[in-house]
Enzyme design. Structure first.
Site, PDB file in Angstrom:
ATOM      1  N   GLU A 115       1.100   4.089  -2.680  1.00 17.03           N
ATOM      2  CA  GLU A 115       0.790   4.737  -3.964  1.00 17.03           C
ATOM      3  C   GLU A 115       1.890   5.693  -4.411  1.00 17.03           C
ATOM      4  O   GLU A 115       2.222   5.774  -5.591  1.00 17.03           O
ATOM      5  CB  GLU A 115      -0.545   5.490  -3.888  1.00 17.03           C
ATOM      6  CG  GLU A 115      -1.787   4.619  -3.958  1.00 17.03           C
ATOM      7  CD  GLU A 115      -2.169   3.987  -2.627  1.00 17.03           C
ATOM      8  OE1 GLU A 115      -1.440   4.215  -1.629  1.00 17.03           O
ATOM      9  OE2 GLU A 115      -3.174   3.266  -2.564  1.00 17.03           O
ATOM     10  N   HIS A 161     -14.979   6.315  -1.810  1.00 17.04           N
ATOM     11  CA  HIS A 161     -14.910   5.290  -2.848  1.00 17.04           C
ATOM     12  C   HIS A 161     -15.748   5.689  -4.063  1.00 17.04           C
ATOM     13  O   HIS A 161     -16.053   4.849  -4.898  1.00 17.04           O
ATOM     14  CB  HIS A 161     -15.422   3.935  -2.323  1.00 17.04           C
ATOM     15  CG  HIS A 161     -14.454   3.230  -1.438  1.00 17.04           C
ATOM     16  ND1 HIS A 161     -14.289   3.554  -0.122  1.00 17.04           N
ATOM     17  CD2 HIS A 161     -13.588   2.211  -1.686  1.00 17.04           C
ATOM     18  CE1 HIS A 161     -13.378   2.751   0.409  1.00 17.04           C
ATOM     19  NE2 HIS A 161     -12.935   1.939  -0.508  1.00 17.04           N
ATOM     20  N   GLN A 182      -6.445   1.436  -6.748  1.00 18.73           N
ATOM     21  CA  GLN A 182      -7.540   0.514  -6.438  1.00 18.73           C
ATOM     22  C   GLN A 182      -8.890   1.240  -6.579  1.00 18.73           C
ATOM     23  O   GLN A 182      -9.838   0.696  -7.111  1.00 18.73           O
ATOM     24  CB  GLN A 182      -7.359  -0.056  -5.043  1.00 18.73           C
ATOM     25  CG  GLN A 182      -8.079  -1.356  -4.857  1.00 18.73           C
ATOM     26  CD  GLN A 182      -7.443  -2.197  -3.771  1.00 18.73           C
ATOM     27  OE1 GLN A 182      -7.484  -1.824  -2.610  1.00 18.73           O
ATOM     28  NE2 GLN A 182      -6.855  -3.327  -4.139  1.00 18.73           N
ATOM     29  N   LEU A 234       0.860  -1.204   0.000  1.00 19.05           N
ATOM     30  CA  LEU A 234       0.000   0.000   0.000  1.00 19.05           C
ATOM     31  C   LEU A 234       0.885   1.238   0.000  1.00 19.05           C
ATOM     32  O   LEU A 234       1.121   1.858   1.032  1.00 19.05           O
ATOM     33  CB  LEU A 234      -0.884  -0.013   1.246  1.00 19.05           C
ATOM     34  CG  LEU A 234      -2.127  -0.883   1.128  1.00 19.05           C
ATOM     35  CD1 LEU A 234      -2.383  -1.648   2.393  1.00 19.05           C
ATOM     36  CD2 LEU A 234      -3.316  -0.003   0.801  1.00 19.05           C
ATOM     37  N   PHE A 241      -7.996   6.986  -3.958  1.00 16.61           N
ATOM     38  CA  PHE A 241      -6.719   6.775  -3.258  1.00 16.61           C
ATOM     39  C   PHE A 241      -5.544   7.442  -3.964  1.00 16.61           C
ATOM     40  O   PHE A 241      -4.412   7.404  -3.485  1.00 16.61           O
ATOM     41  CB  PHE A 241      -6.463   5.277  -3.071  1.00 16.61           C
ATOM     42  CG  PHE A 241      -7.589   4.585  -2.345  1.00 16.61           C
ATOM     43  CD1 PHE A 241      -8.313   5.256  -1.367  1.00 16.61           C
ATOM     44  CD2 PHE A 241      -7.947   3.287  -2.646  1.00 16.61           C
ATOM     45  CE1 PHE A 241      -9.369   4.645  -0.698  1.00 16.61           C
ATOM     46  CE2 PHE A 241      -9.000   2.666  -1.983  1.00 16.61           C
ATOM     47  CZ  PHE A 241      -9.716   3.347  -1.010  1.00 16.61           C
TER      48      PHE A 241
END
Ligand SMILES: Cc1ncc(C[n+]2csc(CCOP(=O)(O)OP(=O)(O)O)c2C)c(N)n1
Length: 703
Positions: A442, A509, A464, A440, A468
């Protein structure tokens, strides 16, 4: 041990010093409580020449002396107001010089702002370096960026961006490329002790550890980050200890001892070329001058400066060589004279130049790496019905077949196939080296994408969720976007962004964040609305050496399908598509907007609207929009992103500026509410513009 006058408690007598004003007093307080303080006072230097012959020892000496003499000359010029200020490396030269001498010429080094010694040891022409500092045309960025903010593949150096930490991810990418190609090369990246507090440092070390990348992570622990002492920057005793946490070796060496630096890094490099792995190396040194020249150093206790002055890397080494009989005083003089002469000549050349003449066309043209797209049509008529998601997968797979230098990176994209299953089966087909699960991280991964492209590779980074991307934001807008314009290096990276609302997934999201990037020169943005374009635009983006954000709407993944060509093809970048012709008004939109408009217009049989699907948002197709608006005289810009500062604002403003005389009504916008995206479906529907779209069309028609 002795008690201090100012009641600081018991500290060893040799640590006592006279405070210089309030700042220094505070500094004493911090330092004496801090366990690492003892390490700031260094024992005298001991040299061990080991197996190295006189030639090497002398080369090290010359290379040490050059950056020092250049800086001494610059100090004089600064006082004469002939040059601008810089970040001094005086007192720290042994780290840069020792490391550079330890590496092979074609091994990449990513230096920081105090590492003149890297540039001089790699023998970059001094006059060109001076031009770079002066912002003149002969410099590496031709006046576009300052100091050491440039790279040169000719010398295998990638200079920093101001943000310090992002360098580490880029180093990972370069090392990954070397490893994938079996080159047996080491990459070295510099950090100040202050910069190690950034998340970027942590991310890159973690990635390098997990992927066994041959990277030397150098930490120049020089006691201060600007005015902040080590005691307020970190709590570890030694950076070497941090290696344990990453599962890598960490060592701490005397950064002022050129032989120790050279010997340690040379043997380490030899070893990790054969057995790739990262190593964390703390080089203990001290910043002898202000953060930048002319900023002063009042806050540094005098005692520390005195103690470190005794450990000057050049004085000590020179004395050692004289004592060993490797050099004599006449030799010292002749070396100094020749460096002096070299500096004078370089200055003469550099000072002939003045600031560049600004040519707007050139400034704009260099934002992107040159790329003339040749649109590729499908090889035959065979088609298969594919959902939006399958079209993306198909494009990705065929691009992997077409470009064997393309690497995919993302969380859970390997065996698991990604959370949306776009890369399902890819590991079996292309192997784990090219289809890489990432931690994880980025920021480090986007940085690694740039590193890969420095080595001539392509990469696709899967976010993802588009939300993010904030974690990799800096790398995208400051590194990927600006590198070509700054020093001509392309960033051949496509970032896939599963975006959008409609699935009741809440504020983190479901966001639409294309406008964050739309504002950044150097990026390209595509946003398909159907399977055909999804495949063709993705393939086109991967072909192009420029950095792309590829937005793919999650709601469309499995909700739409159409027959698309089986073979590889591309769609023209920068070209909008008229998805419905009409004469009453133009509706300019993209992504989900195209589907909303279609649905709403079916309920409005009396409205003959022309619908434009932009497909590429940056650069957007002004020509198609203009000819439509000239025909209809009314325009509505629709997007799922929030209204204020959205892409619609730019398009409507442009239409107002350029097409005013053709308009019968103001250019209107309709977009989501200016709030975060809510979770509950009822709130989410209220947030999105679809429910207000019919009213907006009616209003515009009535105007
Ligand atoms: C992200 C970011 N925050 C703040 C700064 C401002 N800044 C530039 S250099 C520096 C200190 C860096 O200290 P360190 O990493 O120890 O390197 P040194 O200057 O001591 O060599 C700071 C705070 C910056 N360039 N980037």
């Amino acid at each position: 041990m002795a008690a201090t006058k100012d009641g600081l408690g018991q500290v060893p007598a040799d640590f006592l010093f006279v405070a210089q004003g309030i700042n220094a007093k505070r500094q004493i307080d911090y330092l004496s409580e801090f366990p690492g303080y003892r390490r700031l006072i260094q024992p005298a230097m001991k040299f061990n020449r080991k197996q190295y012959n006189d030639e090497i020892l002398i080369q090290l000496y010359r290379n040490l002396l050059r950056p020092r003499m250049i800086e001494e000359k610059m100090l004089i010029l600064l006082r004469q107001n002939k040059i601008s200020k810089w970040f001094s490396g005086i007192g720290q030269e042994a780290v840069a010089v020792g490391l550079t001498m330890a590496l092979e010429e074609d091994e990449y080094i990513l230096p920081m702002h105090r590492n003149l010694g890297v540039f001089t040891t790699r023998q970059l022409p001094l006059d060109k370096l001076i031009c770079q500092w002066q912002g003149t045309p002969g410099g590496y960025t031709r006046g576009r960026d300052r100091s050491f903010h440039f790279g040169t593949n000719d010398y295998h150096i990638v200079g920093m961006i101001s943000h310090l930490g992002p360098q580490n991810g880029v180093a990972d990418g370069i090392a990954l490329a070397s490893k994938l190609r079996g080159e047996k090369k080491v990459t070295a990246v510099f950090n100040g002790d202050g910069g190690t507090s950034e998340g970027d440092f942590h991310e890159a070390l973690n990635v390098a550890a997990v992927w066994d990348l041959p990277v030397l992570f150098i930490v120049e622990n020089n006691g201060y980050g600007l005015s902040t002492p080590s005691s307020e920057q970190f709590r570890c005793k030694s950076f070497a200890d941090k290696g344990i946490g990453y599962g890598m070796d960490g060592i701490s060496i005397d950064g002022n001892n050129i032989l120790e630096v050279y010997d340690t890094l040379r043997s380490l490099s030899e070893e990790i070329r054969e057995n790739p792995r990262p190593v964390l190396i703390e080089c203990r040194t001290f910043r002898m001058r202000g953060h930048e020249e002319a900023s002063g150093i009042k806050y540094v206790p005098k005692e520390l400066l005195e103690s470190w002055a005794k450990k000057d890397p050049i004085d000590n080494y020179e004395r050692y060589l004289l004592k060993q009989g490797v050099i004599d005083k006449a030799f010292v003089k002749s070396v100094r004279d020749s460096i002096k002469e070299e500096i004078e000549q370089a200055l003469q050349i550099a000072f002939r130049e003045s600031h560049p003449v600004a040519v707007t066309e050139t400034e704009l043209a260099d934002v992107y790496a040159p790329h003339q797209q040749e649109v590729i049509d499908p090889a035959d008529d065979h088609t298969t019905e594919r959902r939006f998601i399958d079209a993306i997968s198909d494009g990705l797979r065929q691009s992997m077949e077409r470009f064997d230098n393309l690497v995919l990176m993302g969380q859970d994209i390997a065996e698991y196939g990604g959370v949306f299953k776009i890369t399902e089966g890819f590991v079996e087909r292309f192997g784990k080296q090219r289809v890489r699960n990432t931690p994880l991280c980025e920021s480090a991964i986007v940085g690694a994408g740039l590193g890969l492209s420095i080595k001539g590779m392509k990469s696709m980074v899967e976010m993802q969720f588009a939300d993010f991307v904030t974690e990799g934001f800096n790398q995208i807008v400051n590194n990927l976007a600006k590198t070509h314009w700054r020093w001509g290096q392309c960033a051949d990276v496509v970032i896939r962004m599963p975006t959008g609302a409609g699935t009741a997934a809440g504020p983190f999201h479901s966001q639409s964040n294309e406008a964050w990037f739309f504002h950044t020169p150097g990026l390209k943005i595509v946003y398909p609305s159907n399977p055909y374009d999804a495949k063709g635009l993705l393939c086109a983006a991967i072909e192009d050496p420029n950095p792309y954000l590829y937005f793919e709407h999650k709601f469309l993944y499995r909700s739409i399908a159409e027959p698309i060509p089986d073979t590889y093809y591309t769609v023209e970048i920068g070209k909008a598509k008229i998805v419905r012709e009409g004469t009453d008004l133009s509706i300019v939109t993209y992504g989900m907007g195209v589907h909303w408009v279609r649905e709403i217009l079916e309920q409005m049989p009396g409205v003959d609207a022309e619908v434009i699907d932009l497909r590429t948002l940056l650069p957007w197709d002004k020509e198609t929009v203009a000819s439509s608006v000239k025909k209809t005289s009314r325009v509505l810009v629709l997007h799922e992103d929030t209204l204020t500062g959205g892409i619609g604002a730019e398009i409507a403003a442009w239409i107002g500026e350029h097409l005013f005389k053709y308009l019968d009504a103001p250019a209107r916008r309709i977009a989501s509410l200016d709030t975060p995206i809510p979770f509950a479906p009822t709130l989410e529907q209220n947030f999105l513009p679809k429910g207000r779209l019919k009213g907006a069309i009616e209003d515009l028609m009535k105007f």
